[in-house]
Design a protein around this motif. Structure first.
Motif, short mmCIF file in Angstrom:
data_model
loop_
_atom_site.label_atom_id
_atom_site.label_comp_id
_atom_site.label_asym_id
_atom_site.label_seq_id
_atom_site.Cartn_x
_atom_site.Cartn_y
_atom_site.Cartn_z
N ASP A 283 12.00 -7.57 34.15
CA ASP A 283 11.52 -6.20 34.30
C ASP A 283 10.19 -6.07 33.54
O ASP A 283 10.18 -6.18 32.31
CB ASP A 283 12.54 -5.22 33.75
CG ASP A 283 12.16 -3.77 33.97
OD1 ASP A 283 10.96 -3.47 34.20
OD2 ASP A 283 13.06 -2.91 33.90
N GLU B 198 3.68 -3.29 32.34
CA GLU B 198 4.04 -2.27 33.31
C GLU B 198 2.95 -2.00 34.35
O GLU B 198 3.24 -1.58 35.46
CB GLU B 198 4.37 -0.96 32.58
CG GLU B 198 4.98 0.07 33.47
CD GLU B 198 5.55 1.24 32.69
OE1 GLU B 198 5.98 2.18 33.35
OE2 GLU B 198 5.57 1.21 31.45
N THR B 199 1.70 -2.26 34.03
CA THR B 199 0.61 -1.93 34.94
C THR B 199 0.41 -3.03 35.97
O THR B 199 0.08 -4.16 35.63
CB THR B 199 -0.69 -1.68 34.15
OG1 THR B 199 -0.46 -0.63 33.21
CG2 THR B 199 -1.83 -1.28 35.07
N ARG C 29 -0.79 -5.06 30.47
CA ARG C 29 -0.14 -4.05 29.65
C ARG C 29 -0.54 -2.63 30.08
O ARG C 29 0.30 -1.76 30.23
CB ARG C 29 -0.49 -4.27 28.17
CG ARG C 29 0.17 -3.31 27.22
CD ARG C 29 -0.14 -3.59 25.75
NE ARG C 29 -1.57 -3.46 25.48
CZ ARG C 29 -2.40 -4.48 25.26
NH1 ARG C 29 -1.95 -5.72 25.26
NH2 ARG C 29 -3.67 -4.28 25.02
N ASP C 30 -1.86 -2.40 30.26
CA ASP C 30 -2.33 -1.06 30.58
C ASP C 30 -3.73 -1.14 31.20
O ASP C 30 -4.25 -2.23 31.41
CB ASP C 30 -2.33 -0.18 29.32
CG ASP C 30 -3.09 -0.79 28.15
OD1 ASP C 30 -4.02 -1.61 28.39
OD2 ASP C 30 -2.77 -0.46 27.00
N ASP D 125 6.28 -5.19 28.31
CA ASP D 125 4.95 -4.61 28.11
C ASP D 125 3.92 -5.09 29.14
O ASP D 125 2.78 -5.38 28.81
CB ASP D 125 4.46 -4.90 26.68
CG ASP D 125 3.48 -3.87 26.18
OD1 ASP D 125 3.42 -2.76 26.76
OD2 ASP D 125 2.75 -4.17 25.22
N LYS E 246 8.41 -3.61 32.64
CA LYS E 246 8.40 -2.54 31.62
C LYS E 246 8.98 -3.04 30.30
O LYS E 246 8.56 -2.61 29.23
CB LYS E 246 9.19 -1.34 32.11
CG LYS E 246 8.58 -0.65 33.29
CD LYS E 246 9.49 0.45 33.81
CE LYS E 246 8.95 0.97 35.13
NZ LYS E 246 9.93 1.78 35.83
#
Length: 159
Positions: free
Chosen positions: A64, A71-72, A120-121, A69, A66
């Motif tokens: 997963d 998620e993007t 991560r982002d 770290d 998420k």
């Protein structure tokens, strides 16, 4: 690198094994044998052959994003500056080395390649874009699509 185009002949048991392992790759050989209606030794022989002939490429854990770290998700379309075999090979070789690139597809149409990237982002993507994507060989244009929602990600082949 050319791919082998001929698939080995698959028995009805092979197809059952493939479908079952796609749903749960952690099954023991004994449990797999029960589910597909074979003895454990016959099941092992079928499964071993599926690995040896590269029908099954590997067995992995589906993590997963998420929880680790990452998620993007970003889809990136790449247009190369020239359409030559050497440029395509050089790009593909370089893309394979980037761990953030989960998938890379050569496609027909206005875009040459699509990359599926996990970071991560947005900040991490911005760094990756400027430091890695733009320095990939032959890149003329980059089109970025941030994934807003992931609707289907199970990756099972319809067997």
């Amino acid at each position: 690198m050319e791919r082998e185009t001929r698939a080995p002949e698959l028995s009805a048991h092979d197809w059952k094994i493939l479908k079952t392992l796609q749903q749960d790759g952690r099954l023991s050989n004994s449990e797999l044998a029960k589910r597909v209606g074979l003895s454990p030794s016959a099941c092992w022989n079928h499964t071993r052959r599926l690995f040896e002939t590269k029908v099954i490429r590997c067995v992995r854990a589906l993590i997963d994003p998420k929880m680790v770290d990452r998620e993007t998700a970003v889809l990136v379309g790449i247009v190369l500056d020239r359409s030559t075999k050497a440029v395509f090979e050089e790009f593909a070789e370089a893309a394979r080395t980037l761990p953030q690139v989960l998938e890379c597809y050569l496609v027909a149409g206005e875009i040459d390649y699509f990359l599926k990237i996990r970071v991560r982002d947005i900040s991490a993507f911005n760094r990756f874009h400027s430091e890695k994507i733009l320095s990939l060989p032959g890149v003329r244009q980059v089109r970025t699509f941030f994934v807003l929602d992931e609707i289907k990600t199970d990756g099972e082949l319809p067997l």
